[in-house]
Design a protein around this motif. Sequence first.
Motif, PDB file in Angstrom:
ATOM      1  N   ARG A  89       0.847  -1.126   0.091  1.00 24.94           N
ATOM      2  CA  ARG A  89       0.089  -0.069   0.000  1.00 24.94           C
ATOM      3  C   ARG A  89       0.963   1.189   0.074  1.00 24.94           C
ATOM      4  N   HIS A 118      -1.783  11.120   0.215  1.00 27.34           N
ATOM      5  CA  HIS A 118      -2.544  11.924   1.124  1.00 27.34           C
ATOM      6  C   HIS A 118      -3.763  12.701   0.444  1.00 27.34           C
ATOM      7  N   SER A 120      -7.318  13.368  -1.682  1.00 31.57           N
ATOM      8  CA  SER A 120      -8.628  12.587  -1.902  1.00 31.57           C
ATOM      9  C   SER A 120      -8.583  11.385  -2.415  1.00 31.57           C
ATOM     10  N   HIS A 121      -9.547  10.712  -2.156  1.00 33.57           N
ATOM     11  CA  HIS A 121      -9.827   9.356  -2.491  1.00 33.57           C
ATOM     12  C   HIS A 121      -9.784   9.259  -3.886  1.00 33.57           C
ATOM     13  N   ARG A 122     -10.554  10.005  -4.662  1.00 31.40           N
ATOM     14  CA  ARG A 122     -10.870  10.041  -6.211  1.00 31.40           C
ATOM     15  C   ARG A 122      -9.165  10.522  -6.618  1.00 31.40           C
ATOM     16  N   ARG A 124      -6.351  10.318  -5.614  1.00 32.54           N
ATOM     17  CA  ARG A 124      -5.327   9.362  -5.220  1.00 32.54           C
ATOM     18  C   ARG A 124      -5.826   7.935  -6.212  1.00 32.54           C
ATOM     19  N   LEU A 125      -6.774   7.697  -6.209  1.00 31.73           N
ATOM     20  CA  LEU A 125      -7.045   6.440  -7.126  1.00 31.73           C
ATOM     21  C   LEU A 125      -6.756   6.776  -8.517  1.00 31.73           C
TER      22      LEU A 125
END
Length: 166
Positions: A89, A118, A120-122, A124-125
Amino acid sequence: MTPDHDLVGRRCAYLGRVLLPLVDQEPWRRSRRREDPRDRGVDPAVGERLIEIFAVPAAHAVALDASVSPAEFDGLPLLAVAGALTGKRDAGLLAGLPDTFTDVREEQAVDLFRRCAHASHRTRLRVFRLSGEVRHALVVLAERPPARSATCGDVFRGAAEAGLAP
């Protein structure tokens, strides 16, 4: 940071810098790769820089896990580095990276990787999907004839032959 740790870090950064130019020796690969970042909403130039950056913590994580010295770094299998991109990860790739660097470019690369981890999820993805491009590039080089199961040293020799500066 010890001199050995610093030298391993520089070898990791060099691996990242030469990865795409060596894969691009087959010109059709470059055009395909430039489409992928756009499909993910990332500018191709930024995507290529991120691909270069992702190789650094992956190689560093493998070197750290294997406790290799700078002299032993060249013996790391490319497939092990590729595996780190899927087996660890973000935090696992960040673990053990130095806090200070002698090369500003290396420091910027790791800082960008940390910020991406670090985000946002979107975001980072979207960005970390590019790590698949790094993995693919490493596998391509590892399986390129004549050297099956290539090592980091094989990549460095190929870079020297191609005139890519360390």
